[in-house]
Structures are given as C-alpha cells and as structure tokens.
Design an enzyme around this catalytic site. Structure first.
Site, PDB file in Angstrom:
ATOM      1  N   HIS A 125       0.810  -1.216   0.000  1.00 33.67           N
ATOM      2  CA  HIS A 125       0.000   0.000   0.000  1.00 33.67           C
ATOM      3  C   HIS A 125       0.846   1.269   0.000  1.00 33.67           C
ATOM      4  O   HIS A 125       0.335   2.358   0.270  1.00 33.67           O
ATOM      5  CB  HIS A 125      -0.957   0.010   1.195  1.00 33.67           C
ATOM      6  CG  HIS A 125      -2.075  -0.982   1.061  1.00 33.67           C
ATOM      7  ND1 HIS A 125      -2.751  -1.508   2.150  1.00 33.67           N
ATOM      8  CD2 HIS A 125      -2.638  -1.535  -0.040  1.00 33.67           C
ATOM      9  CE1 HIS A 125      -3.675  -2.348   1.713  1.00 33.67           C
ATOM     10  NE2 HIS A 125      -3.617  -2.379   0.397  1.00 33.67           N
ATOM     11  N   CYS A 136       2.175  15.101 -11.628  1.00 35.92           N
ATOM     12  CA  CYS A 136       3.396  14.812 -12.397  1.00 35.92           C
ATOM     13  C   CYS A 136       4.162  13.612 -11.881  1.00 35.92           C
ATOM     14  O   CYS A 136       5.116  13.173 -12.512  1.00 35.92           O
ATOM     15  CB  CYS A 136       4.307  16.040 -12.427  1.00 35.92           C
ATOM     16  SG  CYS A 136       5.155  16.397 -10.862  1.00 35.92           S
ATOM     17  N   THR A 199      -3.954  -8.707  10.543  1.00 38.62           N
ATOM     18  CA  THR A 199      -4.753  -8.194   9.432  1.00 38.62           C
ATOM     19  C   THR A 199      -6.159  -8.765   9.487  1.00 38.62           C
ATOM     20  O   THR A 199      -6.342  -9.944   9.804  1.00 38.62           O
ATOM     21  CB  THR A 199      -4.097  -8.515   8.074  1.00 38.62           C
ATOM     22  OG1 THR A 199      -5.001  -8.189   7.021  1.00 38.62           O
ATOM     23  CG2 THR A 199      -3.692  -9.975   7.966  1.00 38.62           C
ATOM     24  N   SER A 200      -7.145  -7.936   9.159  1.00 34.10           N
ATOM     25  CA  SER A 200      -8.548  -8.367   9.183  1.00 34.10           C
ATOM     26  C   SER A 200      -8.899  -9.257   8.005  1.00 34.10           C
ATOM     27  O   SER A 200      -9.942  -9.905   7.996  1.00 34.10           O
ATOM     28  CB  SER A 200      -9.472  -7.143   9.191  1.00 34.10           C
ATOM     29  OG  SER A 200      -9.324  -6.405   7.987  1.00 34.10           O
TER      30      SER A 200
END
Length: 255
Positions: A125, A136, A199-200
């Site tokens: 992520h 840009c 982590t879910s």
C-alpha cells in the site's frame, strides 16, 4: 491424548518450511502506538469521517479535507513510532534464514526500522514516509512536505508542477502497483507456509493472498486479535496480542 501447543506447532512448521511468506496488517503496529482501522478502538471505528479522508475522489474534490489530512499527517503518532516486538521478531526470523518474503499492508515503515531487508519487503500500500504528486508523479521525503505545512502552507502544492500532493500511499479508489501485487501473488503461490499477522483479511486483492497460498498447498497460520473470515480455513489460529504471541513463536522456530 496430549493436545499440541499451537505456538510450538507453528514454530515447528517454521523450522521445517522451505519458503515462508508473511503478510502483516495494522495489528502488528498497534503496540507501536499506531491505532488500527477496523478494530474496536480503530481509527475508522471511532471516527467514520476518517475513512472518507482515505478516499482519493474525496481527497481530490475537497480542499478542506486535504487541509485536514495534512494536519493529521503532521501530528500522526507514526512520526515518532518505534518498531514493536512483532516487527523485531520478524526481522529476527529473516536473519535466521526462515523468512522468504514479507508483505505488509502498513505504510508506517516500521518493518524497515526493525531491520527487515528492503529486498524481501513488499509495501503493498505504499509508504507514508514519502509524498507523491498526483499530477506529475514527483516524489520526495514526507518530512519536507510536513515542514511546509508547519510553516503555514495548509495544502502544499507540488514544487515541480503546482499539482496536488498526498502521501505516497494507495488510497481507496487508487490502483495498487501491478508489479508489487504481481510479486506478492507469486510469493503466495510459491509458499509452503503463509502467516497472516494482524490483518482483518477483508481488503482485496490483498486478502486473496492467503487464499492463493492455500490453493497451492501451503499451510496457513493466522495471528490476530479479532476473528477473520479465513479462520475456518487456517491450519492454526493464534488469538491475542501480536507483540506477545509472535516473539514466542519465533523463539521456538530459531531455538
């Protein structure tokens, strides 16, 4: 009949695995003082409006939301956070030759601070330690952008093109880097042991990584404070504080 100690069992799996892949989420960083998102005390649980700030469409359309986002970044606990016992345990596991690939949903950079190798780390992520121009593509240290915010620029534009800046992270509505997600998928399919930590397992396509590993024949271990949708499919589920559970499992793996 003797019931196996699950931590000892997972430690034995780690000792015997040829290719261990780990996926980490926000739960590994809560011990570092960074709140998770969906837990009982999560950022989005306590402040539903915070989830709106993580949506790229809202971020682009609403100048006040961007100003709020920059103020949040300037005071975020991640700026002073240090690696947790969980981060340090994974770095030890790698040094012992027991960790092939580390995939993280986190943007805080704490795996690197703990000593995990950049070559084995996939920050799926992105990273909050850099800014990126949405026009840009220019990038630079987040500290430079935050210095401008603290100096009085509430929504600092890109110095190269005048475009809109944000953290170099993937917001809702933005695509993951195809090269990174491809690398992560390959690692999952090649794993013989896959650990999902903190982590879910509800955000796709990352939540599909353990499914890919299972489909290829890997063992799946889940360490998390809360239940996940994949618990029923896991070979072992360790419930509790990551900073307590993970170091003990790693100690058993490299003893």
């Amino acid at each position: 009949m003797t019931i196996p100690d699950p931590q000892e069992e997972v430690g034995a799996w780690l000792r015997g695995a040829q290719r261990t892949v780990v996926l980490t989420g926000a739960g590994i960083s809560t011990d570092s003082g960074i709140p998770d998102f969906r837990g009982p005390q999560g950022v989005w649980t306590r402040d539903p409006a915070a989830e709106k700030r993580a949506d790229i469409a809202h971020y682009l359309a609403d100048p006040q939301l961007r100003r709020d986002a920059w103020q949040t970044r300037a005071t975020h606990p991640g700026l002073v956070a240090r690696p947790s016992a969980g981060h340090l345990a994974l770095a030890r596991l790698e040094r012992a030759g027991r960790l092939d690939t580390l995939i993280t949903q986190n943007i805080d950079g704490l795996h690197l601070d703990a000593g995990s190798s950049p070559e084995r780390l996939i920050e799926i992520h992105g990273t909050a330690r850099e800014y990126a121009c949405l026009d840009c593509g220019a990038r630079g240290p987040m500290s430079d952008a935050l210095d401008r915010v603290r100096a009085g620029e509430p929504d600092p534009p890109c110095t190269a093109c005048g475009g809109t800046l944000k953290s170099a992270t993937v917001s809702f509505g933005q695509q993951l880097d195809p090269a990174l997600i491809g690398r992560a998928m390959r690692a999952a399919r090649e794993a013989d042991l896959f650990l999902a930590i903190g982590t879910s397992l509800t955000v796709y396509p990352v939540a599909d990584l353990p499914v890919q590993a299972l489909g290829a024949g890997a063992r799946l271990v889940i360490l998390n404070a809360q239940p996940t949708p994949l618990d029923i499919h896991a070979h072992a589920v360790l419930r509790g504080q990551i900073g307590e559970l993970l170091p003990e499992v790693v100690d058993r793996a490299i003893a």
